[in-house]
Design a protein around this motif. Sequence first.
Motif, PDB file in Angstrom:
ATOM      1  N   ASN A 181       0.795  -1.255   0.018  1.00 37.89           N
ATOM      2  CA  ASN A 181      -0.059   0.214  -0.005  1.00 37.89           C
ATOM      3  C   ASN A 181       0.946   1.185  -0.045  1.00 37.89           C
ATOM      4  N   ARG A 182       2.042   1.095  -0.049  1.00 34.98           N
ATOM      5  CA  ARG A 182       3.059   2.284  -0.157  1.00 34.98           C
ATOM      6  C   ARG A 182       3.805   2.037  -1.131  1.00 34.98           C
ATOM      7  N   ASP A 183       4.124   0.953  -1.736  1.00 32.74           N
ATOM      8  CA  ASP A 183       5.376   0.812  -2.955  1.00 32.74           C
ATOM      9  C   ASP A 183       4.363   1.040  -4.352  1.00 32.74           C
ATOM     10  N   GLY A 242       1.494   5.913  -0.684  1.00 36.72           N
ATOM     11  CA  GLY A 242       1.103   6.949   0.334  1.00 36.72           C
ATOM     12  C   GLY A 242       0.645   6.024   1.730  1.00 36.72           C
ATOM     13  N   GLY A 243      -0.048   4.857   1.618  1.00 35.73           N
ATOM     14  CA  GLY A 243      -0.341   4.092   2.884  1.00 35.73           C
ATOM     15  C   GLY A 243      -1.547   4.396   3.490  1.00 35.73           C
ATOM     16  N   CYS A 244      -1.858   3.792   4.603  1.00 36.67           N
ATOM     17  CA  CYS A 244      -2.878   4.181   5.266  1.00 36.67           C
ATOM     18  C   CYS A 244      -2.988   5.663   5.992  1.00 36.67           C
ATOM     19  N   THR A 245      -3.998   6.355   6.042  1.00 36.40           N
ATOM     20  CA  THR A 245      -3.700   7.614   6.609  1.00 36.40           C
ATOM     21  C   THR A 245      -3.324   7.744   7.771  1.00 36.40           C
ATOM     22  N   PHE A 246      -3.347   6.800   8.854  1.00 36.51           N
ATOM     23  CA  PHE A 246      -2.953   6.831  10.152  1.00 36.51           C
ATOM     24  C   PHE A 246      -1.483   6.320  10.222  1.00 36.51           C
ATOM     25  N   CYS A 247      -0.806   5.701   9.332  1.00 42.97           N
ATOM     26  CA  CYS A 247       0.277   5.002   9.344  1.00 42.97           C
ATOM     27  C   CYS A 247       1.483   5.912   8.942  1.00 42.97           C
ATOM     28  N   ALA A 288       7.106  -4.934  11.771  1.00 44.37           N
ATOM     29  CA  ALA A 288       7.109  -3.861  10.863  1.00 44.37           C
ATOM     30  C   ALA A 288       6.315  -4.307   9.375  1.00 44.37           C
ATOM     31  N   TYR A 289       5.874  -2.943   9.082  1.00 45.64           N
ATOM     32  CA  TYR A 289       5.286  -3.064   7.538  1.00 45.64           C
ATOM     33  C   TYR A 289       4.204  -4.096   7.460  1.00 45.64           C
ATOM     34  N   THR A 290       4.499  -4.950   6.222  1.00 41.31           N
ATOM     35  CA  THR A 290       3.485  -5.752   5.877  1.00 41.31           C
ATOM     36  C   THR A 290       4.521  -7.178   5.955  1.00 41.31           C
ATOM     37  N   SER A 291       4.311  -8.183   7.012  1.00 36.70           N
ATOM     38  CA  SER A 291       5.517  -8.872   7.316  1.00 36.70           C
ATOM     39  C   SER A 291       5.108 -10.372   6.444  1.00 36.70           C
TER      40      SER A 291
HETATM   41  S1  SF4 Z   1       2.372  -0.633   6.860  1.00 34.16           S
HETATM   42 FE1  SF4 Z   1       0.324  -1.401   7.256  1.00 34.16          FE
HETATM   43  S2  SF4 Z   1      -0.630   0.484   8.210  1.00 34.16           S
HETATM   44 FE2  SF4 Z   1       1.264   1.011   7.179  1.00 34.16          FE
HETATM   45  S3  SF4 Z   1       0.578   1.669   4.838  1.00 34.16           S
HETATM   46 FE3  SF4 Z   1       1.118  -0.493   5.019  1.00 34.16          FE
HETATM   47  S4  SF4 Z   1      -0.949  -1.416   5.410  1.00 34.16           S
HETATM   48 FE4  SF4 Z   1      -1.079   0.400   5.999  1.00 34.16          FE
END
Ligand code: SF4
Length: 301
Positions: A35-37, A43-48, A85-88
């Motif tokens: 969700n970031r790459d 941009g990732g989740c808005t809270f992350c 950490a991240y998406t393991s």
């Molecule tokens: S690491 Fe987890 S919380 Fe952070 S952007 Fe990725 S899925 Fe969302």
Amino acid sequence: MHLDRYVNTFGRHLKARFGQRVRKLSLHAGFTCPNRDGTLGRGGCTFCSVRSFNAGDARLPVREQLAARRKELKRASRYIAYFQAYTSTYAEVEELRRLYAEATREDDVVGLCVGTRPDCVPDAVLELLAEYRQRGYEVWLELGLQSAHDETLRLINRGHGFADYADAVMRAHDHGVPVCTHLILGLPGESAEMCRETHARVLELGVEGLKLHPLMIVKGSRMAAAYAHSELLPALLDDYAATAAELIRRTPADVVFHRVTATAREPTLIAPQWCHTSWPAIHAICADLMQNGIQGSSLRQ
Ligand code: SF4
């Protein structure tokens, strides 16, 4: 106040199984997040915030990270390797196999916890986790769901829906892998009633563990910008504790609470200030449970 008296905590569960204190050792295996790459989103989740993860650790081999964590946690002689950490699970399964083998090489590591997104759990990963379970390890698949409401998931840019979560849980259970689901209470636009609906849908599908988090605004997240523009209000301790305690009362006694609150360290945390340590929330939740009933008590009425 002692949370174990009112809640089936992870610590209580591990002590019952292993007869001694067992601690989780957080690891950073150098994964990123789809969700970031750009694979699923950007941009990732808005809270992350990536600042929450200790990037320095990612450069160290897993065995060195484990050794460093062991030194920090003195009052235990058994450990769970926690890929946090991240998406393991965001790697080829052979890479995960190598990492899990490295993490469990010492006899004092008695389990594996693996945190990930619901849409990043292929059957090959579940088969690998099931192998560890069959070998007698304590194994947990930790799934970030946060909310069962697709509109909220879209709003916070999760990049998956509730259906992805349901699919992952059903396949995990087909493989005999226990699931711990992460929920955030107080997401933008969500009422306490919506939190109760999320919790009910998660229980209905079946889950062995839960983690409850207050919404924290952390530096580097997209929510931090919204907070700076007064578009978000910080969670209130009393509201959080009341909702968390109510969900705990509505949870069967055999479901394990891996956490009932969360913290962020300086200088990452912006708000709410009571999340600098876990004690204000734990104290308030215990007081509510003591007064109004313990885990599972609402189900008996
Ligand atoms: S690491 Fe987890 S919380 Fe952070 S952007 Fe990725 S899925 Fe969302």
